[in-house]
Design an enzyme around this catalytic site. Structure first.
Site, PDB file in Angstrom:
ATOM      1  N   ARG A  66      13.975  12.894  -3.502  1.00 41.50           N
ATOM      2  CA  ARG A  66      13.614  14.123  -3.853  1.00 41.50           C
ATOM      3  C   ARG A  66      14.378  15.305  -3.285  1.00 41.50           C
ATOM      4  O   ARG A  66      14.632  15.069  -2.115  1.00 41.50           O
ATOM      5  CB  ARG A  66      12.024  14.064  -4.258  1.00 41.50           C
ATOM      6  CG  ARG A  66      11.645  13.249  -5.220  1.00 41.50           C
ATOM      7  CD  ARG A  66      10.036  13.708  -5.449  1.00 41.50           C
ATOM      8  NE  ARG A  66       9.358  12.625  -4.023  1.00 41.50           N
ATOM      9  CZ  ARG A  66       8.047  12.347  -3.854  1.00 41.50           C
ATOM     10  NH1 ARG A  66       7.483  13.213  -4.200  1.00 41.50           N
ATOM     11  NH2 ARG A  66       7.950  11.319  -2.827  1.00 41.50           N
TER      12      ARG A  66
ATOM     13  N   LYS B 201       8.354  15.732   1.434  1.00 37.76           N
ATOM     14  CA  LYS B 201       7.153  15.274   2.152  1.00 37.76           C
ATOM     15  C   LYS B 201       7.179  15.929   3.737  1.00 37.76           C
ATOM     16  O   LYS B 201       7.923  16.256   4.227  1.00 37.76           O
ATOM     17  CB  LYS B 201       8.138  13.950   2.966  1.00 37.76           C
ATOM     18  CG  LYS B 201       8.044  12.837   1.243  1.00 37.76           C
ATOM     19  CD  LYS B 201       6.653  12.505   0.422  1.00 37.76           C
ATOM     20  CE  LYS B 201       5.581  12.327   1.418  1.00 37.76           C
ATOM     21  NZ  LYS B 201       4.413  11.847   0.914  1.00 37.76           N
TER      22      LYS B 201
ATOM     23  N   TYR C 249       4.401  18.643   1.187  1.00 40.30           N
ATOM     24  CA  TYR C 249       3.346  17.265   1.437  1.00 40.30           C
ATOM     25  C   TYR C 249       2.623  17.325   2.819  1.00 40.30           C
ATOM     26  O   TYR C 249       3.878  16.967   3.219  1.00 40.30           O
ATOM     27  CB  TYR C 249       3.558  16.511   0.596  1.00 40.30           C
ATOM     28  CG  TYR C 249       3.502  16.258  -1.342  1.00 40.30           C
ATOM     29  CD1 TYR C 249       2.220  16.907  -1.838  1.00 40.30           C
ATOM     30  CD2 TYR C 249       4.669  16.493  -1.903  1.00 40.30           C
ATOM     31  CE1 TYR C 249       2.481  17.177  -2.900  1.00 40.30           C
ATOM     32  CE2 TYR C 249       4.308  16.781  -3.263  1.00 40.30           C
ATOM     33  CZ  TYR C 249       3.083  17.228  -4.107  1.00 40.30           C
ATOM     34  OH  TYR C 249       2.925  16.668  -5.405  1.00 40.30           O
TER      35      TYR C 249
ATOM     36  N   HIS D  16      -0.978  15.550   3.795  1.00 41.11           N
ATOM     37  CA  HIS D  16      -1.672  14.695   3.849  1.00 41.11           C
ATOM     38  C   HIS D  16      -2.014  14.478   5.456  1.00 41.11           C
ATOM     39  O   HIS D  16      -1.891  13.377   5.839  1.00 41.11           O
ATOM     40  CB  HIS D  16      -1.280  13.248   3.493  1.00 41.11           C
ATOM     41  CG  HIS D  16      -0.597  13.746   2.273  1.00 41.11           C
ATOM     42  ND1 HIS D  16      -1.750  13.376   0.982  1.00 41.11           N
ATOM     43  CD2 HIS D  16       0.610  12.874   1.210  1.00 41.11           C
ATOM     44  CE1 HIS D  16      -1.027  13.281  -0.195  1.00 41.11           C
ATOM     45  NE2 HIS D  16       0.191  13.484   0.403  1.00 41.11           N
TER      46      HIS D  16
ATOM     47  N   GLU E 262      -1.127  19.404  -1.510  1.00 38.79           N
ATOM     48  CA  GLU E 262      -2.132  18.498  -1.472  1.00 38.79           C
ATOM     49  C   GLU E 262      -3.414  19.151  -1.517  1.00 38.79           C
ATOM     50  O   GLU E 262      -4.676  18.963  -2.819  1.00 38.79           O
ATOM     51  CB  GLU E 262      -1.655  17.344  -1.316  1.00 38.79           C
ATOM     52  CG  GLU E 262      -2.597  16.652   0.188  1.00 38.79           C
ATOM     53  CD  GLU E 262      -1.776  17.655   1.722  1.00 38.79           C
ATOM     54  OE1 GLU E 262      -1.812  17.205   2.246  1.00 38.79           O
ATOM     55  OE2 GLU E 262      -0.376  17.494   0.538  1.00 38.79           O
TER      56      GLU E 262
ATOM     57  N   SER F  51       0.687  12.824  -8.587  1.00 43.56           N
ATOM     58  CA  SER F  51       0.290  11.795  -9.550  1.00 43.56           C
ATOM     59  C   SER F  51       0.548  11.052 -10.933  1.00 43.56           C
ATOM     60  O   SER F  51      -0.146   9.404 -10.707  1.00 43.56           O
ATOM     61  CB  SER F  51      -0.951  11.945  -8.749  1.00 43.56           C
ATOM     62  OG  SER F  51      -1.845  12.529  -8.406  1.00 43.56           O
TER      63      SER F  51
ATOM     64  N   VAL G 278      -4.114   9.514 -11.468  1.00 42.57           N
ATOM     65  CA  VAL G 278      -3.092   8.453 -10.730  1.00 42.57           C
ATOM     66  C   VAL G 278      -3.953   6.883 -11.895  1.00 42.57           C
ATOM     67  O   VAL G 278      -3.238   6.265 -12.538  1.00 42.57           O
ATOM     68  CB  VAL G 278      -3.317   7.257  -9.317  1.00 42.57           C
ATOM     69  CG1 VAL G 278      -2.981   6.519  -9.154  1.00 42.57           C
ATOM     70  CG2 VAL G 278      -2.981   8.714  -8.551  1.00 42.57           C
TER      71      VAL G 278
ATOM     72  N   ASP H 166     -15.057   3.874 -11.951  1.00 41.45           N
ATOM     73  CA  ASP H 166     -15.530   5.357 -10.478  1.00 41.45           C
ATOM     74  C   ASP H 166     -16.822   5.633 -11.181  1.00 41.45           C
ATOM     75  O   ASP H 166     -17.265   5.074 -11.090  1.00 41.45           O
ATOM     76  CB  ASP H 166     -14.376   6.666 -11.954  1.00 41.45           C
ATOM     77  CG  ASP H 166     -14.348   7.563 -11.297  1.00 41.45           C
ATOM     78  OD1 ASP H 166     -12.975   8.060 -11.399  1.00 41.45           O
ATOM     79  OD2 ASP H 166     -15.393   8.584 -11.242  1.00 41.45           O
TER      80      ASP H 166
ATOM     81  N   VAL I 262      -7.968   6.568  -5.415  1.00 45.22           N
ATOM     82  CA  VAL I 262      -9.146   7.510  -5.355  1.00 45.22           C
ATOM     83  C   VAL I 262      -8.534   8.513  -4.492  1.00 45.22           C
ATOM     84  O   VAL I 262      -7.821   7.905  -3.288  1.00 45.22           O
ATOM     85  CB  VAL I 262     -10.086   6.196  -4.256  1.00 45.22           C
ATOM     86  CG1 VAL I 262     -11.091   6.768  -3.752  1.00 45.22           C
ATOM     87  CG2 VAL I 262     -10.813   5.628  -5.618  1.00 45.22           C
TER      88      VAL I 262
ATOM     89  N   VAL J 170      -1.941   3.380  -3.989  1.00 43.64           N
ATOM     90  CA  VAL J 170      -1.317   4.474  -4.327  1.00 43.64           C
ATOM     91  C   VAL J 170      -2.420   5.450  -3.466  1.00 43.64           C
ATOM     92  O   VAL J 170      -1.451   6.941  -3.024  1.00 43.64           O
ATOM     93  CB  VAL J 170      -1.481   5.103  -6.011  1.00 43.64           C
ATOM     94  CG1 VAL J 170      -0.949   6.422  -6.137  1.00 43.64           C
ATOM     95  CG2 VAL J 170      -1.140   3.705  -6.618  1.00 43.64           C
ATOM     96  N   ALA J 171      -3.716   5.507  -2.931  1.00 47.67           N
ATOM     97  CA  ALA J 171      -3.660   5.919  -1.768  1.00 47.67           C
ATOM     98  C   ALA J 171      -3.884   6.168  -0.638  1.00 47.67           C
ATOM     99  O   ALA J 171      -3.732   6.764  -0.100  1.00 47.67           O
ATOM    100  CB  ALA J 171      -5.851   5.959  -1.867  1.00 47.67           C
TER     101      ALA J 171
ATOM    102  N   ASP K 159      -1.497   7.239   1.069  1.00 51.46           N
ATOM    103  CA  ASP K 159      -0.770   8.588   1.816  1.00 51.46           C
ATOM    104  C   ASP K 159      -1.265   9.064   2.296  1.00 51.46           C
ATOM    105  O   ASP K 159      -1.884  10.103   3.524  1.00 51.46           O
ATOM    106  CB  ASP K 159      -0.566   9.681   0.670  1.00 51.46           C
ATOM    107  CG  ASP K 159       1.466   9.785   0.888  1.00 51.46           C
ATOM    108  OD1 ASP K 159       2.272   9.441   1.206  1.00 51.46           O
ATOM    109  OD2 ASP K 159       1.178  10.100  -0.662  1.00 51.46           O
TER     110      ASP K 159
ATOM    111  N   VAL L 206       3.866   1.706  -0.850  1.00 54.61           N
ATOM    112  CA  VAL L 206       5.421   2.372  -0.149  1.00 54.61           C
ATOM    113  C   VAL L 206       4.550   4.296  -0.674  1.00 54.61           C
ATOM    114  O   VAL L 206       3.819   4.407  -1.414  1.00 54.61           O
ATOM    115  CB  VAL L 206       6.149   2.697  -1.620  1.00 54.61           C
ATOM    116  CG1 VAL L 206       7.150   3.860  -1.327  1.00 54.61           C
ATOM    117  CG2 VAL L 206       6.573   0.816  -1.445  1.00 54.61           C
ATOM    118  N   ALA L 207       4.686   4.651   0.327  1.00 57.09           N
ATOM    119  CA  ALA L 207       4.253   6.052   1.511  1.00 57.09           C
ATOM    120  C   ALA L 207       4.527   7.138   0.023  1.00 57.09           C
ATOM    121  O   ALA L 207       3.989   8.445  -0.127  1.00 57.09           O
ATOM    122  CB  ALA L 207       4.002   6.333   1.707  1.00 57.09           C
TER     123      ALA L 207
END
Length: 361
Positions: free
Chosen positions: A15, A75, A94, A96, A118, A134, A179, A198, A239, A267-268, A270, A298-299
């Site tokens: 990106r 990133k 981003y 994190h 974020e 997301s 997500v 949830d 989450v 996906v969390a 990061d 994969v981050a």
């Protein structure tokens, strides 16, 4: 203001922070934009497009950092970039931070102004700059999960949608946010049997109303998680606690209860991951196996679909980039309280309490 767009150097991060259209919006307001050569090539935007939009192309990342008042990235800076950030320079990307003490220490030492996509807030505490990525990651979680369920890559050998006479795959989604919702839409469309967990009952009611009948909603607690992982083929971790480290909802000992070839897509990652055995991977080497369970962590998942991701990201970040460029970061944050929530570290001081709490400082 002088704005710099460096080429992303994180592994397989394709990106770029702004499209040529985004750059044009800056230059037509008399801001100066420097773009590192080939920064947008992998997203489908060659240097010529940026030149046409009014940018100047520079050969190296060092040149871009050296000249810019504000660096706009996708990133977080990686180790090779730590020394490039300057005192007082705005870094808008981003970050994190809660998942990396090393990055946090490096940005404190740089005395730069770190504004994190974020943690920028919209109305009702929404996260407008995190949402589109997301959405991409949630949809990709099913796409990638389906691939790694194949037997040649040590998955169960399950087709998520099944076929007539054979049950579909079972998917467990942890978290009913952006997500989880996007993952559920993709999974349901493939014909899988989906369960979303949830802790927000109102959110579960909403999801129950909008999603098809092959998606079931349940309240999230440890007992329910332990029961579902015994039969799930694919588990998606989605989450998020804004700015903070994700909680470990699946612990190391739970892996023994999963069937051989189960796939975990966290996906969390990061934010440290919501699975205890999560460790960041890359598109080059996306998976690893622990106790015969396939982990995909994969981050930078959206980096694999850079054309879609770059346009989606620019759509939401550009208004904030323009505010900062037009007014300076302090005035922009003073006038936009949601943007001020993105200020994480300034002049060597941690501003966001969740970062301090993550590292007990």
């Amino acid at each position: 203001m002088i704005v710099g767009l460096p080429k992303e150097i994180k592994n397989n991060e394709n990106r770029v922070a702004l499209t040529p259209g985004g750059v044009f919006e800056l230059t037509k307001r008399n801001h100066t934009v420097y773009v590192q050569s080939d920064a947008g090539t992998n997203s489908g935007f060659p240097d010529e497009k940026y030149i046409d939009a009014g940018a100047t192309i520079l050969s190296t990342i060092e040149e871009v950092y050296a000249i810019a008042d504000m660096i706009v990235k996708v990133k977080e800076p990686i180790e090779e970039e730590y020394s490039l950030a300057k005192e007082g320079q705005i870094l808008f990307t981003y970050f994190h931070f809660a998942s990396s003490e090393k990055l946090t220490e490096a940005m404190i030492a740089s005395k730069s102004v770190c504004i994190a996509y974020e943690t920028v807030e919209g109305p009702n505490r929404s996260l407008p700059l995190l949402t589109p990525m997301s959405e991409v990651a949630g949809r990709m979680a099913i796409q990638q999960g389906a691939k790694y369920l194949e037997k040649p890559v040590q998955g169960k050998g399950i087709l998520l949608g099944g076929v007539p006479g054979v049950r579909p795959g079972k998917i467990l989604i942890l978290g009913g946010g952006v997500v989880g919702t996007q993952a559920a839409k993709m999974a349901a469309g493939m014909g899988a049997l989906v369960t979303i967990l949830d802790i927000n009952v109102d959110r579960l009611r909403y999801l129950n109303d909008i999603l098809p009948n092959n998606v079931i909603t349940e309240f999230s607690n440890e007992y329910n998680i332990r029961e579902h992982i015994k039969t799930a083929d694919l588990i998606v971790g989605g989450v998020l606690i804004p700015g903070a480290k994700a909680p470990n909802l699946i612990t190391r000992d739970m892996l023994k209860d999963m069937q051989s070839g189960t796939v975990l897509v966290d996906v969390a990652v990061d934010q440290g991951g919501c699975i205890e055995t999560t460790k960041p991977t890359t598109h080059e080497n996306p998976t690893y196996i622990i106790d015969e369970v396939v982990h995909y962590c994969v981050a930078n998942m959206p980096g694999a679909v850079p054309y879609t991701s770059t346009i989606a990201l620019t759509n939401v970040t550009l208004p904030y980039v323009l505010q900062i460029a037009n007014k300076g970061w302090e005035r922009a944050c003073d006038e936009n309280k949601g943007l001020s929530k993105g200020v994480n570290i300034v002049n060597g001081e941690i501003i966001l309490k969740e970062i301090s709490e993550a590292f007990a400082v």
